[in-house]
Write an enzyme that holds these catalytic residues in place. Structure first.
Site, PDB file in Angstrom:
ATOM      1  N   SER A  59      17.518 -22.804  16.935  1.00 29.64           N
ATOM      2  CA  SER A  59      17.812 -21.764  15.948  1.00 29.64           C
ATOM      3  C   SER A  59      18.506 -20.607  16.641  1.00 29.64           C
ATOM      4  O   SER A  59      18.331 -20.399  17.854  1.00 29.64           O
ATOM      5  CB  SER A  59      16.508 -21.268  15.314  1.00 29.64           C
ATOM      6  OG  SER A  59      16.718 -20.083  14.562  1.00 29.64           O
ATOM      7  N   TYR A  75       7.640 -18.506  16.275  1.00 30.74           N
ATOM      8  CA  TYR A  75       8.758 -19.362  15.879  1.00 30.74           C
ATOM      9  C   TYR A  75       9.946 -19.146  16.810  1.00 30.74           C
ATOM     10  O   TYR A  75      10.549 -20.111  17.309  1.00 30.74           O
ATOM     11  CB  TYR A  75       9.161 -19.070  14.437  1.00 30.74           C
ATOM     12  CG  TYR A  75      10.381 -19.819  13.979  1.00 30.74           C
ATOM     13  CD1 TYR A  75      10.299 -21.155  13.600  1.00 30.74           C
ATOM     14  CD2 TYR A  75      11.629 -19.193  13.936  1.00 30.74           C
ATOM     15  CE1 TYR A  75      11.424 -21.850  13.185  1.00 30.74           C
ATOM     16  CE2 TYR A  75      12.751 -19.876  13.519  1.00 30.74           C
ATOM     17  CZ  TYR A  75      12.651 -21.201  13.141  1.00 30.74           C
ATOM     18  OH  TYR A  75      13.778 -21.882  12.738  1.00 30.74           O
TER      19      TYR A  75
END
Length: 264
Positions: free
Chosen positions: A150, A163
């Site tokens: 990401s 995350y």
């Protein structure tokens, strides 16, 4: 579009996707089916959604092999991957399964059990997936593994610290494995999406600039993998911005993030 044996140029014969019932995973399955991939091996936890996705890929001419499996059972995951690697010989494996948690209302903090689940899925299961498919690829001396990281890997966001950390781990792991396996004919690619329309994205607090549809993200990923790009990141404005945030002094990046609405 150039066609090779009924497939678009750069489209592998067999693709395995974990987390196929998610937004990006499902869009990727359909993208490869439309591009002429003959076999799609799809893993997910939602049996009904997985069955519907398999049927949709079948309507595009691909044979779908589905597996309902909780990838937090790492031993079961590896055993299945070893078996399916022998049976179907996937050319491309997309390590896509992932979850997200956040600090909750008023940034009260992440839940420890939620952190454990996130680490089990985003890091341990991702590494286990690679270990499950790698032996067969090494025997054949060819194959490709795409790790979905990401843009959050560039700079931690205060709403989603675990995350961001997990995606940074995937980025570093993929970069290292790309070098480690290059001489054996195995390609590794790190995919770094920005915000992609999905339930997981909707559940995340904070602004979501340059939001992409899953189908657009899937096209960008397939084309990047066909070109064997080491890093596939999008959209470009957000990609450049996140990279720059990682290079400047933390005090400056904190100031910018607060004014963009993160951690307010």
């Amino acid at each position: 579009m150039k066609i090779i044996e009924g497939r678009a140029a750069g489209s592998p014969r067999c693709v395995l996707i974990t987390g196929a019932t998610g937004a990006i995973g499902g869009a990727l399955a359909l993208e490869y089916a439309r591009a002429g991939t003959q076999i799609l091996v799809l893993q997910g936890r939602d049996a009904a959604r997985l069955r519907a996705l398999g049927d949709a890929c079948g309507a595009q001419g691909a044979r779908a092999v589905t597996q309902v499996l909780d990838i937090r059972d790492h031993d079961a995951l590896v055993a299945w991957l070893v078996a399916v690697s022998d049976a179907e010989m996937p050319d491309l494996v997309v390590v896509n399964a992932g979850v997200n948690i956040n600090t909750g209302p008023n940034q009260r903090g992440e839940d420890w059990h939620g952190i454990q689940r996130l680490l089990d899925v985003n890091i341990k299961a991702a590494f286990a997936t690679v270990q499950g498919v790698l032996p067969a690829m090494r025997k054949r001396r060819r194959g490709q593994i795409a790790l979905i990281s990401s843009l959050a890997a560039w700079r931690g966001l205060p709403e989603t610290p675990s995350y961001c950390a997990s995606k940074a781990a995937i980025k570093i792991y993929g970069e290292a494995m790309r070098m480690a396996m290059a001489d054996e004919g195995i390609k590794f690619n790190v995919v770094m999406p920005g915000y992609v329309e999905s339930q997981m994205c909707a559940d995340m607090p904070g602004p979501k600039p340059f939001l992409w549809k899953p189908e657009k993200a899937a096209r960008a990923i397939r084309r990047g993998l066909a070109s064997n790009r080491a890093r596939i990141s999008f959209p470009m404005p957000l990609s450049v911005g996140c990279f720059l945030l990682s290079t400047i002094h933390p005090t400056a990046s904190e100031w910018i993030l607060k004014r963009l609405g993160y951690g307010a």
